[in-house]
Design an enzyme around this catalytic site. Structure first.
Site, mmCIF file in Angstrom:
data_model
loop_
_atom_site.group_PDB
_atom_site.id
_atom_site.type_symbol
_atom_site.label_atom_id
_atom_site.label_comp_id
_atom_site.label_asym_id
_atom_site.label_seq_id
_atom_site.Cartn_x
_atom_site.Cartn_y
_atom_site.Cartn_z
ATOM 1 N N HIS A 211 0.820 -1.212 0.000
ATOM 2 C CA HIS A 211 0.000 0.000 0.000
ATOM 3 C C HIS A 211 0.856 1.264 0.000
ATOM 4 O O HIS A 211 0.412 2.320 -0.429
ATOM 5 C CB HIS A 211 -0.989 -0.025 1.160
ATOM 6 C CG HIS A 211 -2.077 -1.014 0.918
ATOM 7 N ND1 HIS A 211 -1.998 -2.308 1.336
ATOM 8 C CD2 HIS A 211 -3.232 -0.911 0.205
ATOM 9 C CE1 HIS A 211 -3.078 -2.961 0.932
ATOM 10 N NE2 HIS A 211 -3.840 -2.144 0.243
ATOM 11 N N GLU A 460 -11.070 -10.853 -4.244
ATOM 12 C CA GLU A 460 -9.627 -10.718 -4.047
ATOM 13 C C GLU A 460 -9.043 -11.900 -3.286
ATOM 14 O O GLU A 460 -7.861 -11.914 -2.955
ATOM 15 C CB GLU A 460 -9.283 -9.388 -3.377
ATOM 16 C CG GLU A 460 -10.041 -9.095 -2.106
ATOM 17 C CD GLU A 460 -9.717 -7.715 -1.540
ATOM 18 O OE1 GLU A 460 -8.748 -7.089 -1.968
ATOM 19 O OE2 GLU A 460 -10.446 -7.282 -0.626
ATOM 20 N N ASP A 484 -4.546 -8.185 -4.065
ATOM 21 C CA ASP A 484 -4.650 -9.283 -3.101
ATOM 22 C C ASP A 484 -4.895 -10.612 -3.786
ATOM 23 O O ASP A 484 -4.436 -11.646 -3.309
ATOM 24 C CB ASP A 484 -5.762 -8.998 -2.084
ATOM 25 C CG ASP A 484 -5.258 -8.061 -1.008
ATOM 26 O OD1 ASP A 484 -4.162 -8.311 -0.476
ATOM 27 O OD2 ASP A 484 -5.938 -7.064 -0.713
ATOM 28 N N CYS A 531 -10.262 -3.140 -9.744
ATOM 29 C CA CYS A 531 -9.788 -1.931 -9.054
ATOM 30 C C CYS A 531 -8.382 -2.109 -8.493
ATOM 31 O O CYS A 531 -7.850 -1.232 -7.841
ATOM 32 C CB CYS A 531 -10.762 -1.516 -7.953
ATOM 33 S SG CYS A 531 -10.905 -2.715 -6.629
HETATM 34 C C1 PEP Z 1 -6.659 -5.060 -4.234
HETATM 35 O O1 PEP Z 1 -6.405 -5.895 -3.371
HETATM 36 O O2 PEP Z 1 -6.416 -5.215 -5.435
HETATM 37 C C2 PEP Z 1 -7.306 -3.781 -3.870
HETATM 38 C C3 PEP Z 1 -7.765 -2.956 -4.769
HETATM 39 O O3 PEP Z 1 -7.379 -3.448 -2.555
HETATM 40 P P1 PEP Z 1 -6.110 -3.023 -1.676
HETATM 41 O O4 PEP Z 1 -4.963 -2.769 -2.616
HETATM 42 O O5 PEP Z 1 -6.492 -1.820 -0.917
HETATM 43 O O6 PEP Z 1 -5.874 -4.209 -0.814
HETATM 44 MG MG MG Z 2 -7.241 -5.732 -1.415
#
Ligand code: PEP
Ligand code: MG
Length: 599
Positions: A211, A460, A484, A531
């Site tokens: 992140h 995910e 994920d 996403c």
């Molecule tokens: C993902 O896991 O692709 C996602 C969009 O959520 P995050 O990156 O916040 O875990």
């Molecule tokens: Mg995620």
């Protein structure tokens, strides 16, 4: 990593060398190094002179006094609020007790006095000693109490070191940006850069879809992570070039290299300016397929960028960032205001508000404190532990407050609720029950909300992608979190640079899970988006289009480039080519095939 050293012409101390790491956010930054430390173990360690000892002891005592006052204030606030107040004040009492424990305070004073260690160093040594003692305890409850010691020590260190040193342009150096150099940065650290003016950052640790890296992309600043020894090799004020596209960091470059990179930086700026022409363009393939490009955001203020690039709405609002860098939890009203601001600003465009996804690398001090008071524990493997919806279902008080805030905001525009980390049908049911309960609470209080609000689930976890039935039946839309999905399919920690080479979006297993989710969602008439970071990678745009994807959610900074790629693509031809690619089992051949598709 490669650290070649050579003398530059900038004086005996300015060494020129290059380090290679993971490219996580593209572009070129040229600026001066600002070293920052966050981890407790990174405190300065130095020997005091005899005459400095008394002053150091007073500095230490004053820091203890400040923390005592802070904790006293926290206790007062806890007692004045309802709910977890009793537990919270018990938790504060425990921290106060450790603060006064002779094994912490008095023993650290002895280290300052007799070994002439600076206060931070003395404190960390004593903390490590105590943590080791706790680790050996048989009683699990007592073993967990080491977290309280660590937390109280962190509080004292923060006071001793002063609030994080001011980051940003230096006096007299206003022409060059600051480049942050750190051993590691948490997403909570990185999100603070949104308020500061920094040119880029580099770290020793970190993975490409951690992140921290995601926040860098959302800030649109060049970043390189996984450099191993940057923090110890670089000095404050060294001149740095961060090549966030190639994953290279050049320290104290000579004039020729500097000139070359300045030129490249200028070219990139021209390309970026050209892309701005596409801000209002309709996102359509050559054969007339409409594609929707939504934006990923972390904070309400990101909404300005969303508007600037003409996004179709917000496809992912990572609400957990509102819970970071603070000791208290955001109240229902505070959350409501944040969500309302985004929903209202976008008016008729959808805003997909993802419920709290804390855990793994996204930690919140306030939530940690809250969970400790309600029987929290240290997780042996946070990425597989009580993360996201699992945390929310385990903490109904926090979840209901959060849901009510989202629901209240829904009447100001078009809000959707997105649930992260679902795997089981019963989690879907429990979540829907909680939403129904939050709605009922609002009805009882005669507070308005959009009763038809749509609820979607993130896909995910591989189990979710493989057993989509309950998702298709019970939810209104799907959003594939490739970050994920890749992490859990390939069993590699997305924030660990040691396994970053195994993080492969083009692994055939990953591609099949993504393709099959899109296909089944489309067939069932359920909107499906991606996403995760794959959606913002222009090299993946055609692959996803060929799988049948028509909704992408990505950082605003990547949106125009992806739009340009969509405009140059033929959806029907891609479907044929990608269907063929998906039959391949060999990553190398998949790459070859994709290169041809992208050519
Ligand atoms: C993902 O896991 O692709 C996602 C969009 O959520 P995050 O990156 O916040 O875990
Ligand atoms: Mg995620």
């Amino acid at each position: 990593m490669n650290a070649g050293r050579a003398q530059s012409g900038q004086g005996v101390d300015a060494l020129t060398f290059a380090l290679h790491g993971l490219a996580v956010s593209s572009g070129i930054a040229i600026g001066h190094a600002q070293l920052i430390s966050h981890a407790t173990l990174e405190v300065d360690q130095y020997q005091l002179r005899e005459r400095e000892v008394a002053a150091e002891l007073s500095r230490f005592d004053e820091a203890l006094e400040t923390v005592r006052a802070e904790l006293g204030q926290l206790k007062l606030e806890a007692e004045a609020s309802v709910g977890a107040a009793v537990e919270l004040s018990a938790f504060v009492d425990l921290q106060l007790m450790f603060l006064d424990d002779p094994l912490l305070a008095a023993a650290s004073r002895v280290l300052i006095k007799e070994r002439r260690c600076n206060a931070e160093w003395a404190l960390v040594q004593q903390m490590e000693y105590l943590v080791a003692q706790f680790d050996e305890m048989e009683d699990a409850y007592l073993r967990e109490r080491k977290q309280d010691i660590v937390q109280v020590v962190e509080r004292i260190l923060k006071v001793l070191m002063g609030r994080a040193r001011k980051i940003g342009k230096r006096k007299g150096r206003e022409d060059v940006p600051a480049i942050v150099v750190a051993h590691d940065l948490s997403p909570a650290d990185t999100i603070q850069f949104k308020r500061l003016s920094i040119g880029g950052f580099v770290t020793d640790l970190g993975g490409a879809t951690s992140h921290t890296a995601i926040v860098a992309r959302s800030l649109a600043i060049p970043a390189v992570v996984g450099l191993h020894h940057a923090r110890s090799l670089i000095r404050d004020d060294d001149l740095l070039i961060v090549d966030g596209t190639r994953g290279v960091l050049i320290v104290n470059p000579d004039e020729r290299v500097l000139e070359e990179y300045r030129l490249r930086q200028g070219e990139l700026q021209i390309e970026r300016n050209k892309l701005k022409r596409l801000r209002t363009a309709r996102t359509q393939t050559l054969d007339g397929e409409d594609v929707q490009l939504y934006a990923n955001i972390e904070l309400p203020q990101d909404i300005d960028q969303v508007k600037e690039v003409g996004a179709a709405g917000v496809g992912l609002f990572r609400t957990e960032f509102l819970f970071m860098n603070r000791d208290d939890l955001p109240s229902e009203d505070e959350q409501f205001e944040a969500y309302r601001r985004v929903v209202k600003t976008l008016a008729d465009k959808p805003v997909t508000i993802r419920t709290l996804d804390v855990g793994a690398d996204k930690q919140s001090r306030a939530l940690r404190t809250f969970s400790q008071t309600s029987g929290g524990r240290t997780e042996p493997n946070p990425a597989l532990g009580r993360r996201a919806i699992r945390y929310c279902l385990a903490e109904p008080q926090i979840f209901l407050t959060h849901l009510r805030a989202i629901l209240r905001a829904s009447q100001y525009g078009k809000a959707y609720i997105l649930i992260p980390m679902l795997a089981h049908a019963h989690e879907i049911e429990q979540t829907l029950e909680m939403i129904a309960l939050a709605k009922q609470q609002l009805r009882d209080a005669r507070i308005k909300f959009d009763d038809t609000i749509k609820v979607g689930g993130m896909i995910e976890i591989p189990a979710a992608a493989m057993a989509l039935g309950p998702f298709l039946k019970r939810l209104d839309f799907l959003s594939i979190g490739t970050n994920d999905l890749i992490q859990y399919t390939l069993a590699i920690d997305r924030s660990d640079e040691a396994v970053a080479h195994l993080y492969d979006p083009l692994h055939p297993a990953v591609l099949r899970l993504v393709a099959q989710t899109i296909e089944r969602g489309n067939r069932a008439g359920l909107p499906v988006a991606v996403c995760g970071e794959m959606a913002g990678d222009v090299n993946m745009t055609r692959l996803l289009l060929g799988m049948g994807l028509r909704k992408f959610s990505l950082h605003p900074a990547q949106l125009l480039e992806v739009r340009q790629q969509v405009l140059k693509s033929d959806a029907a031809a891609l479907q044929v080519a990608v269907t063929r690619l998906l039959r391949l089992d060999d990553s190398a051949r998949i790459r070859e095939q994709l290169a041809k598709i992208n050519a």
